[in-house]
Write a protein that holds these residues in place. Structure first.
Motif, PDB file in Angstrom:
ATOM      1  N   UNK A  62       0.963  -1.266   0.144  1.00 37.43           N
ATOM      2  CA  UNK A  62      -0.063  -0.091   0.000  1.00 37.43           C
ATOM      3  C   UNK A  62       0.814   1.327  -0.133  1.00 37.43           C
ATOM      4  N   UNK A  63       2.189   1.180   0.458  1.00 33.74           N
ATOM      5  CA  UNK A  63       2.834   2.315   0.717  1.00 33.74           C
ATOM      6  C   UNK A  63       3.776   2.410  -0.303  1.00 33.74           C
ATOM      7  N   UNK A  64       3.819   1.557  -1.592  1.00 34.08           N
ATOM      8  CA  UNK A  64       4.628   1.653  -2.707  1.00 34.08           C
ATOM      9  C   UNK A  64       5.847   0.469  -3.006  1.00 34.08           C
ATOM     10  N   UNK A  65       6.053  -0.267  -1.804  1.00 29.18           N
ATOM     11  CA  UNK A  65       7.046  -1.387  -1.832  1.00 29.18           C
ATOM     12  C   UNK A  65       6.520  -2.564  -2.698  1.00 29.18           C
ATOM     13  N   UNK A  66       6.975  -2.801  -3.788  1.00 32.27           N
ATOM     14  CA  UNK A  66       6.373  -4.260  -4.574  1.00 32.27           C
ATOM     15  C   UNK A  66       6.865  -5.573  -3.789  1.00 32.27           C
ATOM     16  N   UNK A  67       6.058  -6.370  -3.506  1.00 36.09           N
ATOM     17  CA  UNK A  67       6.619  -7.542  -2.633  1.00 36.09           C
ATOM     18  C   UNK A  67       6.104  -8.942  -3.811  1.00 36.09           C
ATOM     19  N   UNK A  68       6.574  -9.847  -3.436  1.00 31.46           N
ATOM     20  CA  UNK A  68       6.319 -11.061  -4.161  1.00 31.46           C
ATOM     21  C   UNK A  68       5.053 -11.699  -3.841  1.00 31.46           C
ATOM     22  N   UNK A  69       4.159 -11.269  -2.750  1.00 32.53           N
ATOM     23  CA  UNK A  69       2.885 -11.907  -2.420  1.00 32.53           C
ATOM     24  C   UNK A  69       1.937 -11.347  -3.302  1.00 32.53           C
ATOM     25  N   UNK A  70       1.027 -12.648  -3.703  1.00 32.43           N
ATOM     26  CA  UNK A  70      -0.074 -12.385  -4.488  1.00 32.43           C
ATOM     27  C   UNK A  70      -1.439 -12.718  -3.577  1.00 32.43           C
ATOM     28  N   UNK A  71      -1.414 -13.605  -2.863  1.00 36.06           N
ATOM     29  CA  UNK A  71      -2.786 -13.721  -1.996  1.00 36.06           C
ATOM     30  C   UNK A  71      -2.470 -14.704  -0.919  1.00 36.06           C
ATOM     31  N   UNK A  72      -3.432 -14.801  -0.098  1.00 34.17           N
ATOM     32  CA  UNK A  72      -3.232 -15.558   1.181  1.00 34.17           C
ATOM     33  C   UNK A  72      -3.929 -17.037   0.812  1.00 34.17           C
ATOM     34  N   UNK A  73      -3.583 -18.017   1.190  1.00 35.09           N
ATOM     35  CA  UNK A  73      -3.851 -19.475   1.089  1.00 35.09           C
ATOM     36  C   UNK A  73      -4.628 -19.945   2.391  1.00 35.09           C
ATOM     37  N   UNK A  74      -3.699 -20.075   3.308  1.00 32.87           N
ATOM     38  CA  UNK A  74      -4.401 -20.575   4.624  1.00 32.87           C
ATOM     39  C   UNK A  74      -3.492 -20.297   5.833  1.00 32.87           C
ATOM     40  N   UNK A  75      -3.583 -20.959   6.750  1.00 34.22           N
ATOM     41  CA  UNK A  75      -2.938 -20.188   8.270  1.00 34.22           C
ATOM     42  C   UNK A  75      -1.424 -20.340   8.153  1.00 34.22           C
ATOM     43  N   UNK A  76      -1.069 -21.378   7.200  1.00 38.64           N
ATOM     44  CA  UNK A  76       0.493 -21.257   7.275  1.00 38.64           C
ATOM     45  C   UNK A  76       1.045 -21.007   5.752  1.00 38.64           C
ATOM     46  N   UNK A  77       0.168 -20.526   4.868  1.00 35.06           N
ATOM     47  CA  UNK A  77       0.685 -20.480   3.388  1.00 35.06           C
ATOM     48  C   UNK A  77       0.239 -19.255   2.846  1.00 35.06           C
ATOM     49  N   UNK A  78       1.204 -18.789   1.983  1.00 38.00           N
ATOM     50  CA  UNK A  78       0.708 -17.648   0.957  1.00 38.00           C
ATOM     51  C   UNK A  78       0.929 -17.827  -0.475  1.00 38.00           C
ATOM     52  N   UNK A  79       0.460 -17.444  -1.373  1.00 40.23           N
ATOM     53  CA  UNK A  79       0.752 -17.507  -2.715  1.00 40.23           C
ATOM     54  C   UNK A  79       1.626 -16.509  -3.283  1.00 40.23           C
ATOM     55  N   UNK A  80       2.509 -16.637  -4.280  1.00 39.19           N
ATOM     56  CA  UNK A  80       3.646 -15.412  -4.413  1.00 39.19           C
ATOM     57  C   UNK A  80       4.117 -15.797  -5.637  1.00 39.19           C
ATOM     58  N   UNK A  81       4.479 -14.607  -6.346  1.00 38.02           N
ATOM     59  CA  UNK A  81       5.114 -14.565  -7.461  1.00 38.02           C
ATOM     60  C   UNK A  81       6.523 -15.379  -7.610  1.00 38.02           C
ATOM     61  N   UNK A  82       7.037 -16.265  -8.431  1.00 39.65           N
ATOM     62  CA  UNK A  82       8.063 -16.559  -8.374  1.00 39.65           C
ATOM     63  C   UNK A  82       9.323 -15.787  -8.658  1.00 39.65           C
TER      64      UNK A  82
END
Length: 233
Positions: A62-82
């Motif tokens: 939201x503050x302009x820093x690009x991260x590799x995170x795409x979306x949440x998956x579950x309690x222990x995991x998230x989807x990310x750009x390779x």
């Protein structure tokens, strides 16, 4: 994760291939210190670190820093750009602590005049040795324009997180970041959690991070959970 290909397993996370350009980041309950010499499995740690990481990644996006995170998956995991991880650990220090004190014979807890950005070579076999900017460039580990972008992001992240945590009566002492590249663009990768940061209570200077485990100063889950409560995640 049963049907996904395991690409990499580190001390605290597993990386699975989801698609040609996507991965699943899974946070384990394992905790290590001193380059793996001390290790345990503590139920609930992975869930907490993943929750804190996704919270901070969303804030930084939201503050302009690009991260590799795409979306949440579950309690222990998230989807990310390779991304192709840059073989550097980027360390930002606001106060003296840890290896910085041992290296220079300095007292713990001194506020630095300006944030210090340091680098270590991301190599477990070598013990992640410190490496200076000139050596990074001489060894062609990364292009100078990319290194400049990394340092710019690291200091901007420092401003954002320090101000936010200050409002929660928490000091951001120091922390480690990792970055990756995809299609020529630099992304913040890996995690931001009590495993990779030092968080101190502003009044008592007590740790709310992995130093609790390193130094046998209390229950790790209790302190990580207190951090969650304090930042209202």
């Amino acid at each position: 994760m049963k049907n996904l290909n395991l690409l990499y397993e580190g001390k605290a996370k597993k990386i699975y291939e989801k698609a040609p350009d996507e991965v699943v980041i899974y946070f384990k309950d394992d905790v290590t210190a001193f380059n793996g010499e001390k290790k345990d499995s503590i139920i609930g740690k992975g869930r907490i670190n993943k929750k804190i990481t996704t919270f901070f990644f969303e804030m930084l996006e939201e503050k302009g820093i690009p991260t590799h995170m795409i979306s949440d998956i579950d309690e222990n995991s998230f989807l990310a750009k390779k991304v192709k991880i840059i073989p550097l650990e980027v360390i930002v220090r606001n106060y003296t602590a840890g290896s910085f004190c041992r290296r220079y014979g300095i007292e713990k807890g001194i506020k630095l005049e300006k944030p210090i950005v340091e680098y270590s070579l991301k190599d477990d076999d070598l013990g992640d040795p410190m490496i200076c900017r000139n050596v990074v460039l001489s060894l062609k580990l990364v292009e100078e324009k990319v290194l400049n972008k990394i340092e710019y992001y690291a200091l901007k992240i420092n401003d954002i997180l320090s101000q936010f945590l200050e409002s929660k009566n928490i000091i951001l002492v120091d922390y480690k970041l990792e970055f990756g590249i995809s299609n020529g663009k630099v992304y913040l990768a890996d995690e931001i959690s009590p495993d990779t940061c030092r968080f101190w209570d502003k009044e008592t200077m007590e740790s709310l991070d992995k130093d609790v485990y390193r130094e046998d100063k209390g229950d790790l889950i209790d302190k990580y959970s207190e951090f969650l409560r304090r930042v209202e995640i």
